[in-house]
Design an enzyme around this catalytic site. Structure first.
Site, PDB file in Angstrom:
ATOM      1  N   ASP A  14       0.802  -1.225   0.000  1.00  0.00           N
ATOM      2  CA  ASP A  14       0.000   0.000   0.000  1.00  0.00           C
ATOM      3  C   ASP A  14       0.837   1.279   0.000  1.00  0.00           C
ATOM      4  O   ASP A  14       0.436   2.302   0.552  1.00  0.00           O
ATOM      5  CB  ASP A  14      -0.975   0.012   1.206  1.00  0.00           C
ATOM      6  CG  ASP A  14      -1.838  -1.234   1.220  1.00  0.00           C
ATOM      7  OD1 ASP A  14      -2.167  -1.729   0.134  1.00  0.00           O
ATOM      8  OD2 ASP A  14      -2.169  -1.702   2.328  1.00  0.00           O
ATOM      9  N   LYS A  17       1.971   1.839  -5.210  1.00  0.00           N
ATOM     10  CA  LYS A  17       2.601   1.234  -6.408  1.00  0.00           C
ATOM     11  C   LYS A  17       1.726   1.441  -7.648  1.00  0.00           C
ATOM     12  O   LYS A  17       2.226   1.663  -8.740  1.00  0.00           O
ATOM     13  CB  LYS A  17       2.806  -0.280  -6.194  1.00  0.00           C
ATOM     14  CG  LYS A  17       3.750  -0.599  -5.050  1.00  0.00           C
ATOM     15  CD  LYS A  17       3.821  -2.089  -4.791  1.00  0.00           C
ATOM     16  CE  LYS A  17       2.564  -2.683  -4.205  1.00  0.00           C
ATOM     17  NZ  LYS A  17       2.226  -2.250  -2.845  1.00  0.00           N
ATOM     18  N   GLY A  41      -4.512  -4.473  -3.707  1.00  0.00           N
ATOM     19  CA  GLY A  41      -5.523  -3.458  -3.995  1.00  0.00           C
ATOM     20  C   GLY A  41      -4.773  -2.192  -4.358  1.00  0.00           C
ATOM     21  O   GLY A  41      -4.114  -1.596  -3.505  1.00  0.00           O
ATOM     22  N   HIS A  42      -4.797  -1.831  -5.616  1.00  0.00           N
ATOM     23  CA  HIS A  42      -4.041  -0.672  -6.088  1.00  0.00           C
ATOM     24  C   HIS A  42      -5.010   0.419  -6.535  1.00  0.00           C
ATOM     25  O   HIS A  42      -5.715   0.262  -7.528  1.00  0.00           O
ATOM     26  CB  HIS A  42      -3.122  -1.070  -7.249  1.00  0.00           C
ATOM     27  CG  HIS A  42      -2.076  -2.083  -6.857  1.00  0.00           C
ATOM     28  ND1 HIS A  42      -1.156  -2.604  -7.730  1.00  0.00           N
ATOM     29  CD2 HIS A  42      -1.806  -2.673  -5.662  1.00  0.00           C
ATOM     30  CE1 HIS A  42      -0.373  -3.454  -7.092  1.00  0.00           C
ATOM     31  NE2 HIS A  42      -0.749  -3.523  -5.832  1.00  0.00           N
ATOM     32  N   GLN A 221       2.165  -6.367  -3.315  1.00  0.00           N
ATOM     33  CA  GLN A 221       2.672  -6.590  -1.960  1.00  0.00           C
ATOM     34  C   GLN A 221       4.001  -5.839  -1.786  1.00  0.00           C
ATOM     35  O   GLN A 221       4.193  -4.836  -2.439  1.00  0.00           O
ATOM     36  CB  GLN A 221       2.820  -8.087  -1.645  1.00  0.00           C
ATOM     37  CG  GLN A 221       1.503  -8.813  -1.452  1.00  0.00           C
ATOM     38  CD  GLN A 221       0.754  -9.080  -2.750  1.00  0.00           C
ATOM     39  OE1 GLN A 221       1.297  -9.675  -3.661  1.00  0.00           O
ATOM     40  NE2 GLN A 221      -0.480  -8.653  -2.824  1.00  0.00           N
TER      41      GLN A 221
HETATM   42  P1  GDP Z   1      -0.614   0.156  -3.596  1.00  0.00           P
HETATM   43  O1  GDP Z   1      -1.258  -1.078  -3.119  1.00  0.00           O
HETATM   44  O2  GDP Z   1       0.863   0.190  -3.334  1.00  0.00           O
HETATM   45  O3  GDP Z   1      -0.912   0.483  -5.034  1.00  0.00           O
HETATM   46  O4  GDP Z   1      -1.232   1.357  -2.739  1.00  0.00           O
HETATM   47  P2  GDP Z   1      -2.782   1.546  -2.337  1.00  0.00           P
HETATM   48  O5  GDP Z   1      -3.517   2.002  -3.530  1.00  0.00           O
HETATM   49  O6  GDP Z   1      -3.283   0.354  -1.616  1.00  0.00           O
HETATM   50  O7  GDP Z   1      -2.674   2.674  -1.248  1.00  0.00           O
HETATM   51  C1  GDP Z   1      -2.108   3.916  -1.534  1.00  0.00           C
HETATM   52  C2  GDP Z   1      -3.167   5.006  -1.239  1.00  0.00           C
HETATM   53  O8  GDP Z   1      -2.534   6.270  -1.165  1.00  0.00           O
HETATM   54  C3  GDP Z   1      -4.201   5.128  -2.349  1.00  0.00           C
HETATM   55  O9  GDP Z   1      -5.433   5.469  -1.776  1.00  0.00           O
HETATM   56  C4  GDP Z   1      -3.674   6.271  -3.206  1.00  0.00           C
HETATM   57  O10 GDP Z   1      -4.706   6.987  -3.875  1.00  0.00           O
HETATM   58  C5  GDP Z   1      -3.056   7.145  -2.165  1.00  0.00           C
HETATM   59  N1  GDP Z   1      -1.866   7.921  -2.609  1.00  0.00           N
HETATM   60  C6  GDP Z   1      -0.822   7.475  -3.346  1.00  0.00           C
HETATM   61  N2  GDP Z   1       0.129   8.428  -3.438  1.00  0.00           N
HETATM   62  C7  GDP Z   1      -0.318   9.494  -2.723  1.00  0.00           C
HETATM   63  C8  GDP Z   1       0.240  10.760  -2.395  1.00  0.00           C
HETATM   64  O11 GDP Z   1       1.350  11.117  -2.789  1.00  0.00           O
HETATM   65  N3  GDP Z   1      -0.512  11.579  -1.604  1.00  0.00           N
HETATM   66  C9  GDP Z   1      -1.760  11.226  -1.151  1.00  0.00           C
HETATM   67  N4  GDP Z   1      -2.415  12.083  -0.374  1.00  0.00           N
HETATM   68  N5  GDP Z   1      -2.309  10.040  -1.446  1.00  0.00           N
HETATM   69  C10 GDP Z   1      -1.587   9.171  -2.201  1.00  0.00           C
HETATM   70  P1  IMO Z   2      -0.752  -4.331  -2.221  1.00  0.00           P
HETATM   71  O1  IMO Z   2      -0.283  -4.859  -3.553  1.00  0.00           O
HETATM   72  C1  IMO Z   2      -0.978  -4.729   2.095  1.00  0.00           C
HETATM   73  C2  IMO Z   2      -0.832  -8.795   3.734  1.00  0.00           C
HETATM   74  C3  IMO Z   2      -2.093  -9.226   4.459  1.00  0.00           C
HETATM   75  C4  IMO Z   2      -1.497 -10.179   5.465  1.00  0.00           C
HETATM   76  C5  IMO Z   2      -0.388 -10.856   4.689  1.00  0.00           C
HETATM   77  C6  IMO Z   2      -0.774 -12.208   4.088  1.00  0.00           C
HETATM   78  O2  IMO Z   2      -2.049  -3.621  -2.284  1.00  0.00           O
HETATM   79  O3  IMO Z   2       0.331  -3.541  -1.559  1.00  0.00           O
HETATM   80  P2  IMO Z   2      -2.310 -12.915   2.053  1.00  0.00           P
HETATM   81  O4  IMO Z   2      -3.763 -12.681   1.800  1.00  0.00           O
HETATM   82  O5  IMO Z   2      -1.417 -12.381   0.992  1.00  0.00           O
HETATM   83  O6  IMO Z   2      -1.995 -14.351   2.379  1.00  0.00           O
HETATM   84  O7  IMO Z   2      -2.016 -12.100   3.409  1.00  0.00           O
HETATM   85  O8  IMO Z   2      -0.041  -9.971   3.656  1.00  0.00           O
HETATM   86  N1  IMO Z   2      -1.029  -8.303   2.346  1.00  0.00           N
HETATM   87  C7  IMO Z   2      -1.039  -7.009   2.007  1.00  0.00           C
HETATM   88  N2  IMO Z   2      -0.957  -5.901   2.759  1.00  0.00           N
HETATM   89  N3  IMO Z   2      -1.045  -4.616   0.758  1.00  0.00           N
HETATM   90  C8  IMO Z   2      -1.091  -5.718  -0.017  1.00  0.00           C
HETATM   91  O9  IMO Z   2      -1.041  -5.660  -1.365  1.00  0.00           O
HETATM   92  C9  IMO Z   2      -1.132  -6.992   0.598  1.00  0.00           C
HETATM   93  N4  IMO Z   2      -1.205  -8.253   0.144  1.00  0.00           N
HETATM   94  C10 IMO Z   2      -1.140  -9.048   1.220  1.00  0.00           C
HETATM   95  O10 IMO Z   2      -2.756  -8.138   5.060  1.00  0.00           O
HETATM   96  O11 IMO Z   2      -0.902  -9.456   6.519  1.00  0.00           O
HETATM   97 MG    MG Z   3      -2.763  -1.719  -1.815  1.00  0.00          MG
END
Ligand code: GDP
Ligand code: IMO
Ligand code: MG
Length: 421
Positions: A14, A17, A41-42, A221
């Site tokens: 999170d 990416k 979840g991206h 991840q």
């Molecule tokens: P990922 O799994 O690595 O793709 O990241 P996620 O989407 O799960 O979580 C990142 C969250 O931060 C998302 O809700 C993005 O919209 C938000 N986000 C990403 N970069 C920035 C930033 O520079 N500033 C702010 N305020 N939000 C950001």
């Molecule tokens: P993105 O790509 C954050 C965490 C779960 C748990 C552990 C194992 O959005 O960054 P799993 O279901 O993979 O067997 O769970 O890994 N986990 C993540 N945490 N972002 C993710 O993906 C994750 N994918 C798995 O919360 O701790």
């Molecule tokens: Mg994510």
């Protein structure tokens, strides 16, 4: 010149990416996912619309080819839901390609995921309950079924064999048997629906590179969730680090031109396990609210804390990161003051580099912090030179501790809220 750029999470996931990958996809020909499944979840905010990706590389929003590589585990139900969402956003899905070798998630994997968590009791991992671990277990156990297997005469027999064996185990634990006929008929339907997308993606990628095409590879991840290099056993069941990118795509090590590591200006984690700089207090709550830190997949509140430069240095090393993408600098600017962890002290010894000496001693560490003023408003800024000095200082301290350049700075959730240096 052709580029193969990889975007990897450096912490616990999170980090943003999806946003960085979609941004870089603007100058690429192919977007690629190689690892994990719909545990990811991206979230991407693109042209005013917010979309959460789980399986399909988010770069597809730029209407370029998108590849789900052989290392990804695919839940077809989720795949078709995602395809439907993207169709509504007018994304050209004829450019989606799915590896023949990718493994499939079946409903029994989801039941097993929940069962295993229950049996672990207090040792539970806090998985996303999407069947990821059990699917990779079956892959390693050589009873997994791949996309290509759906088109073999043997598919139905092998699927019935698996369901039957899993049902026997479920019954031992007092769980309901899964409906074998329903699963078989659902997957025969998925087989036909998936057909237009299926291809030998390894050849596709290499042929494209021969034609000087550029690839953006979106990691899922993150390093500390890596089965080998992360906080085992509180990890996911794959290798989200650079090695997993290669085995999950068939790209050669020498093909990769840039490895971008993504982190936030603070840190977060979902699920159980150690989190050395966690602020399980008002500070963590404030960061969660300012950064909207709630899971994109499971909606769970994310645990929040300070940026950990010791762990980040490790992630930079093991992935060979060539440049950093630092997201949420805008968020840290709303805090007024922030801390950056620069050392761990254990039994009188100070560790500025991550070491296995600390494994199992995470809660005993005394942490050394550098404190910085972070009182700035930079939402949506796109030029480094106009940043206030406090913001620049934050970036430069991270850069000097990690020994790599900060190439991208996130100043908001929108895909274009990004500074390139
Ligand atoms: P990922 O799994 O690595 O793709 O990241 P996620 O989407 O799960 O979580 C990142 C969250 O931060 C998302 O809700 C993005 O919209 C938000 N986000 C990403 N970069 C920035 C930033 O520079 N500033 C702010 N305020 N939000 C950001
Ligand atoms: P993105 O790509 C954050 C965490 C779960 C748990 C552990 C194992 O959005 O960054 P799993 O279901 O993979 O067997 O769970 O890994 N986990 C993540 N945490 N972002 C993710 O993906 C994750 N994918 C798995 O919360 O701790
Ligand atoms: Mg994510």
């Amino acid at each position: 010149m052709k580029k193969v750029q990889v975007v990897l999470g450096l912490n616990y996931g999170d980090e943003g990416k999806g946003k960085v990958s979609t941004f870089l996809a603007g100058n690429s020909d192919i977007a690629l996912r190689c690892t994990g499944g719909n545990n990811a979840g991206h979230t991407v905010e693109f042209n005013g619309e917010k979309i959460v990706f789980h399986l399909i590389p988010s770069g597809i929003l730029n209407n370029i080819d998108a590849v789900i590589g052989n290392g990804v585990v695919i839940d077809p139900k989720v795949l078709f839901e995602e395809i439907e969402v993207l169709s509504k956003h007018n994304v050209d899905l004829s450019k989606l390609h799915i590896s023949t070798r990718a493994h499939l998630i079946f409903p029994y994997h989801i039941v097993e995921d929940k069962l295993q968590e229950m049996l672990k009791g207090d040792d539970k991992v806090g998985t996303t309950a999407r069947g990821i671990g059990p699917c990779y277990m079956d892959k390693a156990n050589r009873i997994g079924l791949r996309v290509i297997d759906m088109y073999s005469d043997d598919f139905e027999r092998k699927l019935r064999r698996n369901i039957d064996n899993k049902n026997k185990v479920f019954q031992l634990f007092g769980l309901d048997k899964l409906d074998e006929n329903k699963i078989v008929s659902d997957y025969l339907e998925y087989r036909d629906k998936m057909k237009p997308y299926v291809m030998d993606t390894v050849s596709f990628l290499h042929d494209a590179m021969d034609l000087e095409k550029s690839i953006i590879c979106e990691g899922a991840q993150a390093t500390m969730l890596d089965m080998d290099l992360g906080d085992y056993p509180m990890v996911t069941s794959s290798n989200p680090t650079i090695g997993g990118i290669q085995t999950g795509s068939g790209l050669g090590a020498g093909d990769i031109t840039d490895i971008y590591g993504v982190c936030k200006a603070y840190a977060s984690r979902v699920g159980e396990g150690p989190f050395i700089t966690e602020q399980n207090n008002e500070i963590g709550d404030t960061i969660r609210e300012l950064g909207h830190e709630y899971g994109a997949t499971t909606k769970r509140p994310r645990r929040c804390g300070w940026i950990d430069l010791v762990a980040l240095k490790y992630a930079v090393r093991v992935n060979g990161v060539t440049g950093l993408a630092l997201n949420h600098l805008d968020t840290i600017g709303k805090l007024g003051k922030a801390k950056l962890c620069v050392g761990y002290k254990l039994n009188g010894k100070i560790y500025t580099e991550y070491s296995d000496d600390i494994l199992g001693h995470e809660s005993e560490l005394e942490l050394e912090y550098k404190e910085l003023d972070t009182n700035f408003e930079i939402a949506g800024l796109r030029n480094y030179n106009v940043l206030p000095e406090e913001a620049k200082k934050y970036v430069e301290v991270i850069e000097s501790h990690l020994g790599i350049p900060v190439k991208f700075i996130g100043t908001g959730p929108d895909n274009d809220d990004m500074i390139i240096r």
